[in-house]
Write an enzyme that holds these catalytic residues in place. Structure first.
Site, PDB file in Angstrom:
ATOM      1  CB  CYS B  86      -0.968  -0.062   1.185  1.00  0.00           C
ATOM      2  SG  CYS B  86      -2.367   1.048   1.007  1.00  0.00           S
ATOM      3  CG  HIS B 203      -3.302  -3.550   3.603  1.00  0.00           C
ATOM      4  ND1 HIS B 203      -2.309  -2.862   4.253  1.00  0.00           N
ATOM      5  CD2 HIS B 203      -4.027  -2.622   2.939  1.00  0.00           C
ATOM      6  CE1 HIS B 203      -2.417  -1.568   3.986  1.00  0.00           C
ATOM      7  NE2 HIS B 203      -3.452  -1.394   3.204  1.00  0.00           N
ATOM      8  CD  GLU B 205      -0.732  -5.442   6.252  1.00  0.00           C
ATOM      9  OE1 GLU B 205      -0.470  -6.008   5.170  1.00  0.00           O
ATOM     10  OE2 GLU B 205      -1.050  -4.238   6.332  1.00  0.00           O
TER      11      GLU B 205
END
Ligand SMILES: Nc1ncnc2c1ncn2[C@@H]1O[C@H](COP(=O)(O)OP(=O)(O)O)[C@@H](O)[C@H]1O
Ligand SMILES: [Mg+2]
Lengths: 747, 247, 103, 103
Positions: B86, B203, B205
């Protein structure tokens, strides 16, 4: 700005102080205040800062409980113990007037302010929620307000990296010209690292940290304590531009600072800026404080002391540091590239003393500023309108021919439809703790490093409160609690924001009292003490006061995160069961408003004991994993709740076939009231057929009505009564209508 | 192996990346402050999401001049593994460690939701455990995520197989409906020519644990771990081919 | 709809209409914080450009429009600024108009 | 820190330095999709401003800077644009410099 030579009665009046208030000031000071002091009193004694109209009533709220560590009012936000050495700090604030004038920045800086309230207490903000009210979307200005407010909240919250995990949004003519923008922030702290907003220890240095001071937002506190009139132009300087980037640095620096042990106290400079932060910290610490304004970093030239003291420039805070530990504090501020300067020190004399190059510019007893404001018992009168709108009988309302059409209109209405358009603009997943994202009844946030999670929901209904402020206040609390219960959490505390009209109007104050009484009763019975909140008066438009709109922010706790529940039907063949009773209550419903254009009638009653029983039952069912889904019935009633359960937020939905042929009492209820009436204390669950007996047994034990409605099946929502089909809509149609409701905000 | 998570002023997914690497993937990880001038002892660097410098002026534009970026540049040129997620992706673009630029989403609004992305190349250290064509469900959260590159850059990306992820439907189809931000050629993630620097908008994560409703993102970290463990200190060796960047 | 379109087309082909190129420069009002401007200033300073007295960040809008004459174009432009392009609560603007089409 | 401040002040008092006011106009390169521009255009059209040929949205940066002379100021400005203010992959810019301090 130039200092006027003399304090005239007109000047006093222009500062919003009454003659009596001014006399009281003169009496206590033993002299005339000077211009700077007049400014200081005007903001500290404004409604916004002093709560002079609301204080006596706020005492009605229950504020203590087994989980409450710091009670409402003691600090900037109340603190709730959640075990494991952790606590939750939460608060809600309004930014209604700034958002009416400049919606993007107004909403943005509203988020900034509430975040500072939380992290200056030493808690890391972990979630935001927003409660929004606008006029109808067929008006361009309202669409502009909606998209700018949502954009502003997104811009600030997203940049800060705090997920906005929920909220509510509602559209009604009453908010035309006076939108409501309430934002709630929730933080988590270790119990032993909470910071107090107090100045103690004489000679401890006082640091000014953050952005430079300018003339922006001058007198914002008094701005919030006035009606928004047609002459908005005058108030324009009260608008500020938010700087979430700077605030992010402030956040990290503050939390890092705690580890140095150098902090005595902190407070953010929100409403009334330097004035409020210095006098409140001194007053809470039973100390005094001396500050030298010539040391305050400024953005503009030629600012006089009055302006420096009253400025509401954003992203600033006051930090009281342990003497001798200045170096540690500085190291942290430098690391985060923040401007931090000592501007004074704590004193033992309990005075707020303000100096400038030229010498003293103000000296006032600190406690007198914070506690000395007169408290008013406002006149109250039950409003006339209530007599007229109460006695409507359902029999005068024609029964609709086309229930499918009614349901489609309801699910497409902006107040009921999917709020995806809003929450997809908010980063609701950052921090990787959002277990239940917006779209469910409540958000569920896990607490890393523990087995716990917290559930959060925001609720309030202005129309209910307009029709019956006492019941409406009760419902706000009951519904918020029900929402967190539906995801499997136990409601443990609330914060709130009370949005009302001008409190000097007797009927407004009556509404205020009744709402507070209703909320207080509900909080007592549901065991959810009030940890704090915010009062926003003077919400008026040219047509008069807005509908009384208390908003409740509910905190729920899940001790062991092994279960949680969502509203959506999960499996073909699951049974659909309603917990709670159906009665013929149609007053104040969305259905009456949207389909019949009526805002009247007695609103649904909540029996709080029953409510508690229903909630406890639902919680037990979820904990025992007997149910596959649970969803409360709120706006739009049973039919809308069923539709919402059918429309999964993430992909495929499931249809339902419902047979309304239970008991004789239910058969007595008129069809539209049964489908769209908003009777409270009802939760819709679904379960595997083999669990039904246990569910029924548990409900019986808890004396909760339990009605088997139908079955999850197919891809239509079908409702029949005695073999007659009353509703039959395909999921596609439902989803299309439900999804488009807010696209009007795309302006 | 050891990951480093770079912290810029305004980064806000730094903790998230750190937590996933340490607690979910189970590897060593350290934060790297943006004022550092050296980065040593790391096998893979992560530039996390967020709003470095508030995204003021242009996203990633100011962070690019952080002292640490010089060191990251030479780490990358030596073949070290770098992931920009990002905002990290945006910084890599501004730093010319990856080609192209980011523009405002087609809708002009911030978008936070789950997206589907298709693995286009599994020969990189970041996708070595994936299948080509595999669809991953990973959230996006950005307002400046519309990838743009001119024809020349696009040609280069395609010729060198640098397009790593494309937005797609649940079934892996490419369509404008499943392109959430209007990115050129559905691009969700690209690598540099030598394949050791990855930038992606989604993302991973945020999708590495079942409790967060998708574990699809973990494969990115696990691929890195498996690559590094197969050839230890690969990322720090000096004999890796230097990458030639299009700038 | 079609009627309106037809009317608009008629206006356009009106022989007296000319093309103008307008530029609008929008910046924050004096006294308001400009976080973007000051962050850019700091960034430039840290790159070694120490001799900046200030930086303000704003918007730049280029428009191509048709009008009967310069006066009419200017009139229209100001209206558009007042109604939509500029947020008078926090922004101020200036503009520049010249005749000719936009490249 | 103080040292740096002192140095900067020295530079300022340098007798030959003069004040310049610069304006930088940044817009998207030709051919690039400009959703902001087209959204504004549509909004203006829906307000009745039908005679627009195009709208492009960009950035406007005002700078106050000190330099020995116009040439030096211009040099510096171009450098700042090249390094930070403009992204040449997607943006182009023009500027305007004049002597004098910023109000
Ligand atoms: N303004 C908003 N911001 C973020 N999320 C919102 C907002 N309004 C509604 N939501 C989310 O949409 C879902 C539905 O909201 P609502 O209809 O108010 O639910 P309920 O009737 O259960 O209180 C909830 O998950 C809520 O958090
Ligand atoms: Mg609900």
């Amino acid at each position: 700005m130039k200092e006027p030579g003399k304090i005239t009665p007109d000047l006093v009046k222009a500062h919003g102080l009454t003659e009596e208030e001014y006399e009281k000031i003169k009496d206590t000071l033993g002299r005339e205040p000077n211009f700077t002091e007049l400014g200081i009193f005007s903001v500290m004694w404004s409604e916004h800062c002093s709560y002079k109209s609301s204080k006596p009533l706020l005492r009605l709220f229950p504020t203590s409980g087994k989980n409450i560590l710091i009670k409402a009012g003691e600090e900037n936000a109340g603190v709730v113990d959640i075990g494991d050495g952790l606590c939750v700090v939460m608060k809600m604030e309004s930014h209604n007037h700034p958002s009416a004038v400049e919606p993007f920045q107004g909403a943005s800086t509203g988020v900034g302010g509430i975040l500072r309230d939380i992290f200056t207490m030493g808690a890391r903000p972990i979630a935001l929620l927003d409660s929004l009210r606008f006029g109808p979307l067929d008006n361009g200005r309202n669409r502009y307000l909606l998209s700018s407010v949502v954009g502003g909240i997104a811009a600030y919250g997203n940049c800060m990296g705090i997920p906005t995990v929920g909220g509510e949004i509602c559209f009604d003519e009453t908010y035309e010209g006076n939108p409501l923008v309430n934002v709630m922030c929730v933080g988590v702290a270790r119990r032993n690292s909470l910071v107090r907003a107090r100045a103690t220890g004489a000679r401890n240095p006082v640091f000014y940290v953050g952005a430079d001071t300018g003339r922006d937002g001058l007198g914002g506190a008094s701005f919030a304590s006035r009606e928004l009139t047609e002459e908005l132009d005058k108030d324009r300087p009260a608008v500020q531009i938010g700087d979430p980037f700077k605030e992010k640095l402030l956040l990290e620096a503050c939390l890092e600072l705690l580890n140095t042990g150098a902090v005595v106290g902190m407070q953010d400079m929100g409403a009334a800026g330097l004035t409020c932060s210095t006098s409140e910290t001194a007053s809470r610490g039973h100390s005094g404080m001396r500050v030298d304004l010539s040391l305050v970093p400024r953005r503009e030239e030629g600012m006089i002391p009055y302006e420096v003291m009253l400025s509401e420039s954003q992203e600033r805070m006051l930090v009281i540091v342990t003497r001798g530990k200045e170096r540690e504090a500085r190291r942290v501020f430098d690391k985060w590239d923040l401007h931090a300067v000592p501007i004074g020190e704590v004193t033992g004399d309990e005075y707020l003393t303000v100096l400038d190059d030229a010498g003293g510019v103000a000296q006032v007893p600190a406690r007198f500023l914070t506690e000395g404001a007169p408290v008013y018992t406002r006149e109250e009168r039950k409003p006339e309108y209530l007599r007229k709108i109460k006695d409507v009988s359902i029999s005068t309302i024609p029964e609709p021919q086309d229930y499918d059409g009614v349901l489609k209109v309801l699910v497409a209405s902006p107040s009921i439809c999917s709020k995806r358009w809003v929450y997809e603009q908010y980063d609701h997943m950052v921090r990787t703790d959002t277990v239940l994202r917006p779209g469910a009844d409540a958000a569920l946030i896990r607490i890393k490093g523990t087995q716990k999670a917290i559930a959060l929901s925001c609720d309030g209904n202005g129309r209910y409160c307009f029709l019956d402020p006492y019941e409406g206040g009760k419902i706000a609390v009951a519904e918020a609690a029900r929402n967190v219960v539906c995801v499997g959490a136990e409601p443990i505390a609330i914060t709130n924001c009370l949005n009302f009209g001008n409190p000097t109007k007797p009927h407004v104050f009556w509404q205020f009292r009744r709402c507070v009484e209703g909320m207080a009763d509900a909080c007592r019975i549901l065991n959810t003490p009030v940890t704090g909140g915010n009062v926003s008066f003077y919400n008026e438009n040219p047509k008069g006061a807005i509908d009384p709109t208390p908003v409740v922010g509910m905190l729920g706790l899940v001790e062991k995160m092994s279960f949680s529940c969502t509203p959506w039907f999960k499996r073909e063949g699951d049974l659909i069961v309603l917990l709670g009773e159906c009665t013929e209550e149609i007053g104040g419903s969305e259905y009456l408003g949207l389909i019949h254009g009526l805002k009247m009638g007695p609103i649904p009653r909540v029996d709080l004991e029953k409510e508690r029983a229903v909630q406890n039952t639902c919680l037990e069912l979820i904990r025992a994993r007997l149910v596959s889904s649970s969803h409360d019935c709120s706006e739009g009633g049973l039919a809308v709740a069923l539709a919402e359960c059918c429309m999964s937020d993430s992909g495929m939905g499931s249809g339902a076939v419902v047979e309304l042929e239970a008991s004789p009492e239910i058969l007595k209820i008129r069809m539209d009231a049964l489908l769209f009436g908003e009777t409270q204390s009802r939760i819709l669950v679904s379960c595997r057929p083999r669990n039904l007996p246990r569910i029924e047994r548990l409900a019986r034990q808890n004396k909760v009505a339990c009605w088997r409605l139908g079955v999850v099946r197919g891809n239509r929502l079908t409702v029949r009564r005695i073999k007659r089909r009353v509703l039959d809509v395909s999921l596609e149609e439902l989803e299309e209508n439900w999804g488009k409701g807010l696209s009007g905000g795309d302006d | 192996m050891r990951f480093g998570v770079v912290v810029f002023p305004g980064s806000n997914c730094d903790d998230d990346c750190y937590d996933v690497v340490r607690d979910v993937v189970g590897e060593e990880v350290d934060f790297i402050w943006h004022k550092e001038r050296r980065v040593e002892g790391f096998d893979c660097l992560i530039l996390p999401g967020g709003f470095s410098y508030g995204d003021y002026l242009r996203t990633g534009a100011i962070a690019r001049f952080s002292p640490v970026m010089k060191a990251i540049g030479s780490f990358a040129r030596r073949g070290g593994l770098v992931i920009g997620i990002c905002n990290g992706f945006q910084i890599l673009l501004e730093s010319n460690l990856l080609p192209g630029a980011m523009m405002k989403n087609r809708s002009l609004r911030f978008i936070c939701k789950f997206a589907n992305i298709r693995v286009e190349n599994n020969l990189t250290p970041f996708t070595s455990l994936c299948q080509i064509g595999q669809v991953l469900r990973i959230p996006i959260a950005h307002i400046d995520g519309r990838y743009y590159a001119d024809d020349e850059i696009m040609r280069g990306l395609k010729e060198n197989n640098q397009i790593i992820f494309r937005y797609c439907s649940e079934d892996g189809e490419l369509s404008q409906e499943s392109n959430p931000n209007g990115s050129k050629d559905f691009i969700a993630g690209i690598s540099n020519r030598s394949g050791n620097v990855l930038g992606l908008m989604p993302h991973p994560e945020r999708a590495s644990e079942s409790i967060l409703s998708s574990e699809d993102g973990r494969v990115v970290f696990e691929s890195v771990v498996s690559t590094v463990k197969r050839s230890p200190r690969r990322s720090l060796r000096n004999d890796c081919p230097p990458s030639e960047e299009i700038s | 709809m079609t009627q309106r379109t037809r009317r608009r087309r008629d206006e356009r082909t009106h022989d007296t209409e000319r093309l103008f190129r307008a530029k609008v420069y929008i910046s924050l009002k004096k006294g308001l914080v400009d976080p973007q401007g000051s962050t850019i200033k700091e960034a430039l300073e840290s790159l070694g450009y120490g001799n900046l007295t200030r930086v303000r960040f704003g918007k730049y809008i280029e428009l191509g429009l048709r009008a009967k004459g310069r006066g009419a174009a200017e009139e229209k432009l100001k209206e558009m600024c007042g109604k939509l392009l500029v947020n008078p609560v926090i922004e101020k603007y200036s503009y520049h108009i010249e005749e000719g089409s936009v490249r």
